[in-house]
Design a protein around this motif. Structure first.
Motif, PDB file in Angstrom:
ATOM      1  N   ILE A  25       0.806  -1.226   0.000  1.00 50.03           N
ATOM      2  CA  ILE A  25       0.000   0.000   0.000  1.00 50.03           C
ATOM      3  C   ILE A  25       0.832   1.265   0.000  1.00 50.03           C
ATOM      4  O   ILE A  25       0.405   2.286  -0.526  1.00 50.03           O
ATOM      5  N   GLU A  26       2.012   1.207   0.555  1.00 50.39           N
ATOM      6  CA  GLU A  26       2.836   2.411   0.628  1.00 50.39           C
ATOM      7  C   GLU A  26       3.235   2.921  -0.754  1.00 50.39           C
ATOM      8  O   GLU A  26       3.565   4.096  -0.912  1.00 50.39           O
ATOM      9  N   ASN A  27       3.153   2.050  -1.764  1.00 48.71           N
ATOM     10  CA  ASN A  27       3.491   2.443  -3.137  1.00 48.71           C
ATOM     11  C   ASN A  27       2.268   2.560  -4.043  1.00 48.71           C
ATOM     12  O   ASN A  27       2.419   2.771  -5.249  1.00 48.71           O
ATOM     13  N   LYS A  28       1.093   2.414  -3.478  1.00 51.46           N
ATOM     14  CA  LYS A  28      -0.134   2.416  -4.289  1.00 51.46           C
ATOM     15  C   LYS A  28      -1.210   3.326  -3.708  1.00 51.46           C
ATOM     16  O   LYS A  28      -2.404   3.091  -3.875  1.00 51.46           O
ATOM     17  N   GLN A  29      -0.805   4.411  -3.065  1.00 49.02           N
ATOM     18  CA  GLN A  29      -1.794   5.273  -2.416  1.00 49.02           C
ATOM     19  C   GLN A  29      -2.751   5.911  -3.408  1.00 49.02           C
ATOM     20  O   GLN A  29      -3.931   6.077  -3.119  1.00 49.02           O
ATOM     21  N   THR A  30      -2.273   6.275  -4.586  1.00 45.26           N
ATOM     22  CA  THR A  30      -3.136   6.897  -5.586  1.00 45.26           C
ATOM     23  C   THR A  30      -4.220   5.926  -6.030  1.00 45.26           C
ATOM     24  O   THR A  30      -5.408   6.278  -6.093  1.00 45.26           O
ATOM     25  N   THR A  31      -3.826   4.716  -6.318  1.00 41.41           N
ATOM     26  CA  THR A  31      -4.770   3.674  -6.731  1.00 41.41           C
ATOM     27  C   THR A  31      -5.817   3.453  -5.653  1.00 41.41           C
ATOM     28  O   THR A  31      -7.025   3.377  -5.941  1.00 41.41           O
ATOM     29  N   ILE A  32      -5.374   3.374  -4.421  1.00 41.01           N
ATOM     30  CA  ILE A  32      -6.300   3.148  -3.306  1.00 41.01           C
ATOM     31  C   ILE A  32      -7.235   4.338  -3.135  1.00 41.01           C
ATOM     32  O   ILE A  32      -8.446   4.170  -2.946  1.00 41.01           O
ATOM     33  N   GLY A  33      -6.708   5.550  -3.217  1.00 43.88           N
ATOM     34  CA  GLY A  33      -7.548   6.739  -3.076  1.00 43.88           C
ATOM     35  C   GLY A  33      -8.643   6.825  -4.117  1.00 43.88           C
ATOM     36  O   GLY A  33      -9.814   7.050  -3.801  1.00 43.88           O
ATOM     37  N   PHE A  34      -8.271   6.630  -5.387  1.00 42.32           N
ATOM     38  CA  PHE A  34      -9.263   6.688  -6.468  1.00 42.32           C
ATOM     39  C   PHE A  34     -10.317   5.595  -6.327  1.00 42.32           C
ATOM     40  O   PHE A  34     -11.519   5.856  -6.398  1.00 42.32           O
ATOM     41  N   HIS A  35      -9.857   4.375  -6.148  1.00 47.34           N
ATOM     42  CA  HIS A  35     -10.799   3.255  -6.149  1.00 47.34           C
ATOM     43  C   HIS A  35     -11.660   3.191  -4.895  1.00 47.34           C
ATOM     44  O   HIS A  35     -12.827   2.805  -4.970  1.00 47.34           O
ATOM     45  N   ALA A  36     -11.125   3.592  -3.750  1.00 47.57           N
ATOM     46  CA  ALA A  36     -11.953   3.620  -2.538  1.00 47.57           C
ATOM     47  C   ALA A  36     -13.117   4.588  -2.721  1.00 47.57           C
ATOM     48  O   ALA A  36     -14.260   4.281  -2.368  1.00 47.57           O
ATOM     49  N   SER A  37     -12.844   5.747  -3.302  1.00 46.48           N
ATOM     50  CA  SER A  37     -13.885   6.735  -3.558  1.00 46.48           C
ATOM     51  C   SER A  37     -14.919   6.195  -4.556  1.00 46.48           C
ATOM     52  O   SER A  37     -16.130   6.299  -4.333  1.00 46.48           O
ATOM     53  N   LEU A  38     -14.441   5.630  -5.638  1.00 45.00           N
ATOM     54  CA  LEU A  38     -15.321   5.076  -6.671  1.00 45.00           C
ATOM     55  C   LEU A  38     -16.216   3.969  -6.107  1.00 45.00           C
ATOM     56  O   LEU A  38     -17.434   3.954  -6.320  1.00 45.00           O
ATOM     57  N   ILE A  39     -15.621   3.057  -5.371  1.00 46.50           N
ATOM     58  CA  ILE A  39     -16.373   1.939  -4.791  1.00 46.50           C
ATOM     59  C   ILE A  39     -17.407   2.457  -3.796  1.00 46.50           C
ATOM     60  O   ILE A  39     -18.567   2.020  -3.807  1.00 46.50           O
ATOM     61  N   ALA A  40     -17.001   3.370  -2.924  1.00 50.66           N
ATOM     62  CA  ALA A  40     -17.896   3.861  -1.870  1.00 50.66           C
ATOM     63  C   ALA A  40     -19.151   4.501  -2.446  1.00 50.66           C
ATOM     64  O   ALA A  40     -20.271   4.202  -2.009  1.00 50.66           O
TER      65      ALA A  40
END
Length: 134
Positions: A25-40
């Protein structure tokens, strides 16, 4: 058909989240930020559509959830779990732009984003809408 689209987006998004976790996760924060928002947002829309609370042609926009005033304005109707759902969406959106566009964040911020996303998923499932992502 609309609910099937939400389900597809949610499933695909969780797949990407799992990939990001597997990569670190420390190298994928952008991916997590975008997709968490989209999923939510898609989970909330799915919930509101399945409970016949939201008209099929009404779309929620992720940016609404970073302002408590905008949330009150746009979602001025009641539904079960509203306060907790909107609180989790606010927490996710509050960090979205930082994760997506900002400097590298510590893993606590990223882990909290994942925690809030899974809390939202569990809450929506507890309210009777199954979220499948395997």
């Amino acid at each position: 058909m609309l609910n099937e689209n939400h389900r597809r987006i949610i499933k695909e998004g969780f797949s990407v989240i799992q990939w990001a976790v597997d990569q670190g996760i420390e190298n994928k924060q952008t991916t997590i930020g975008f997709h968490a928002s989209l999923i939510a947002v898609n989970m909330l829309e799915l919930y509101l559509h399945e409970k016949n609370i939201l008209k099929a042609d009404y779309l929620l926009k992720h940016e609404w959830f970073k302002s408590k005033n905008k949330i009150k304005e746009k979602l001025n109707f009641d539904f079960e779990g509203k306060e907790k759902i909107l609180d989790l969406l606010f927490k996710l959106e509050e960090k979205r732009n930082t994760l997506c566009y900002g400097k590298k964040q510590n893993t606590d911020v990223i882990n909290n984003t994942l925690k809030y996303l899974y809390e939202l998923k569990d809450l929506i499932e507890d309210l009777g809408v199954k979220i499948e992502f395997d």
